[in-house]
Structures are given as structure tokens and as C-alpha cells.
Design a protein around this motif. Structure first.
Motif, PDB file in Angstrom:
ATOM      1  N   LYS A 164       4.511   2.888   7.869  1.00  0.00           N
ATOM      2  CA  LYS A 164       3.628   2.130   8.763  1.00  0.00           C
ATOM      3  C   LYS A 164       3.270   0.792   8.126  1.00  0.00           C
ATOM      4  N   LEU A 165       2.944  -0.195   8.977  1.00  0.00           N
ATOM      5  CA  LEU A 165       2.530  -1.505   8.473  1.00  0.00           C
ATOM      6  C   LEU A 165       1.056  -1.530   8.101  1.00  0.00           C
ATOM      7  N   LEU A 166       0.263  -0.673   8.750  1.00  0.00           N
ATOM      8  CA  LEU A 166      -1.179  -0.607   8.516  1.00  0.00           C
ATOM      9  C   LEU A 166      -1.596   0.847   8.390  1.00  0.00           C
ATOM     10  N   PRO A 167      -2.714   1.103   7.719  1.00  0.00           N
ATOM     11  CA  PRO A 167      -3.222   2.477   7.702  1.00  0.00           C
ATOM     12  C   PRO A 167      -3.605   2.874   9.129  1.00  0.00           C
ATOM     13  N   VAL A 168      -3.116   4.007   9.569  1.00  0.00           N
ATOM     14  CA  VAL A 168      -3.344   4.438  10.942  1.00  0.00           C
ATOM     15  C   VAL A 168      -4.148   5.729  10.937  1.00  0.00           C
ATOM     16  N   CYS A 169      -5.251   5.709  11.690  1.00  0.00           N
ATOM     17  CA  CYS A 169      -6.015   6.942  11.830  1.00  0.00           C
ATOM     18  C   CYS A 169      -5.733   7.530  13.210  1.00  0.00           C
ATOM     19  N   SER A 170      -6.178   8.741  13.425  1.00  0.00           N
ATOM     20  CA  SER A 170      -5.934   9.405  14.710  1.00  0.00           C
ATOM     21  C   SER A 170      -6.778   8.770  15.813  1.00  0.00           C
ATOM     22  N   ASN A 171      -6.384   9.019  17.062  1.00  0.00           N
ATOM     23  CA  ASN A 171      -7.174   8.536  18.191  1.00  0.00           C
ATOM     24  C   ASN A 171      -8.598   9.098  18.125  1.00  0.00           C
ATOM     25  N   GLN A 172      -8.725  10.344  17.731  1.00  0.00           N
ATOM     26  CA  GLN A 172     -10.044  10.974  17.635  1.00  0.00           C
ATOM     27  C   GLN A 172     -10.922  10.225  16.631  1.00  0.00           C
ATOM     28  N   ARG A 173     -10.377   9.886  15.475  1.00  0.00           N
ATOM     29  CA  ARG A 173     -11.131   9.163  14.455  1.00  0.00           C
ATOM     30  C   ARG A 173     -11.459   7.744  14.934  1.00  0.00           C
ATOM     31  N   ASP A 180       0.844  -1.192   0.000  1.00  0.00           N
ATOM     32  CA  ASP A 180       0.000   0.000   0.000  1.00  0.00           C
ATOM     33  C   ASP A 180       0.883   1.246   0.000  1.00  0.00           C
ATOM     34  N   SER A 181       0.688   2.117  -0.971  1.00  0.00           N
ATOM     35  CA  SER A 181       1.570   3.277  -1.125  1.00  0.00           C
ATOM     36  C   SER A 181       1.468   4.239   0.062  1.00  0.00           C
ATOM     37  N   ALA A 182       0.269   4.436   0.605  1.00  0.00           N
ATOM     38  CA  ALA A 182       0.112   5.346   1.747  1.00  0.00           C
ATOM     39  C   ALA A 182       0.852   4.812   2.969  1.00  0.00           C
ATOM     40  N   CYS A 183       0.775   3.509   3.203  1.00  0.00           N
ATOM     41  CA  CYS A 183       1.487   2.902   4.339  1.00  0.00           C
ATOM     42  C   CYS A 183       2.990   2.999   4.136  1.00  0.00           C
ATOM     43  N   MET A 184       3.451   2.709   2.925  1.00  0.00           N
ATOM     44  CA  MET A 184       4.881   2.763   2.640  1.00  0.00           C
ATOM     45  C   MET A 184       5.403   4.185   2.801  1.00  0.00           C
ATOM     46  N   GLU A 185       4.628   5.157   2.356  1.00  0.00           N
ATOM     47  CA  GLU A 185       5.032   6.560   2.438  1.00  0.00           C
ATOM     48  C   GLU A 185       5.175   7.005   3.891  1.00  0.00           C
ATOM     49  N   ARG A 186       4.284   6.523   4.754  1.00  0.00           N
ATOM     50  CA  ARG A 186       4.311   6.903   6.166  1.00  0.00           C
ATOM     51  C   ARG A 186       5.205   5.997   7.002  1.00  0.00           C
TER      52      ARG A 186
END
Length: 102
Positions: free
Chosen positions: A28-37, A20-26
Motif C-alpha cells: 500500500k502507498l499509505l497506512p490503511v485502516c478498516s472502514n469500521q475504524r 514505511d515497512s508496514a506499507c511496503m509489506e502490505r
């Protein structure tokens, strides 16, 4: 770096996001949302399931630690999974769980 054993289903989820390009860019191993979300998602799930308790990420971490202890996961492993630098930070979960295997 810690090595944490995963069930096959969890491994497949990680494999799905390994490209996943968004995960690789950040980084991270998984898409991470904020605690609020995440808390808003948990509120939505609680409403759908008719759960009267306020669900939060803090509540989820606490529940994970207590259940893991009850199933016999070592306190040191739980501390690593939760990101605690000292096992003493995690030890209060053992006092809360009367079925914990220590």
C-alpha cells in the motif's frame, strides 16, 4: 493503472510513507485502516467539530465526488479515483450537483 495528478503536499505525504515497512509489506502507498475504524475516527471528528450529521466513509466519498465536480474535475477522472469501472456509476453525482461543470 491510472495517473492522477497530485498537489505538492500530497506528494510529500506519499514520499513520507514510501519507506514505511508496514506499507511496503502490505503493498500500500499509505497506512490503511478498516472502514469500521475510519468511521469511528469520523464520528470522533464530528463530535469535536460539533457536526450533527453522521459522517462515514461513504459520506466522505460522496462529498469528494460532488466537490470535485463543482471544481471542474472531469467525470471520467472522478470515476477512476473512486474506482468505478463505468462512468455511469459516477454520473449520479453530476445530477446531485447543480454547479457541476460537465
Amino acid at each position: 493503472m491510472s495517473v492522477i495528478p497530485l498537489l505538492p503536499y500530497a506528494r510529500r505525504i506519499l514520499e513520507r510513507y514510501s519507506v514505511d515497512s508496514a506499507c511496503m509489506e502490505r503493498g500500500k502507498l499509505l497506512p490503511v485502516c478498516s472502514n469500521q475504524r475510519m468511521n469511528s475516527y469520523l464520528k470522533e471528528l464530528a463530535a469535536i467539530c460539533h457536526i450533527d450529521k453522521l459522517l462515514t466513509t461513504h459520506c466522505a466519498r460522496h462529498t469528494f465526488a460532488c466537490v470535485a465536480l463543482e471544481y471542474g474535475m472531469p467525470l471520467e477522472t472522478i470515476a477512476k479515483v473512486l474506482g468505478h469501472t463505468k462512468v455511469n456509476m459516477t454520473r449520479h453525482y453530476a445530477r446531485l450537483s447543480d454547479r457541476a461543470v460537465l
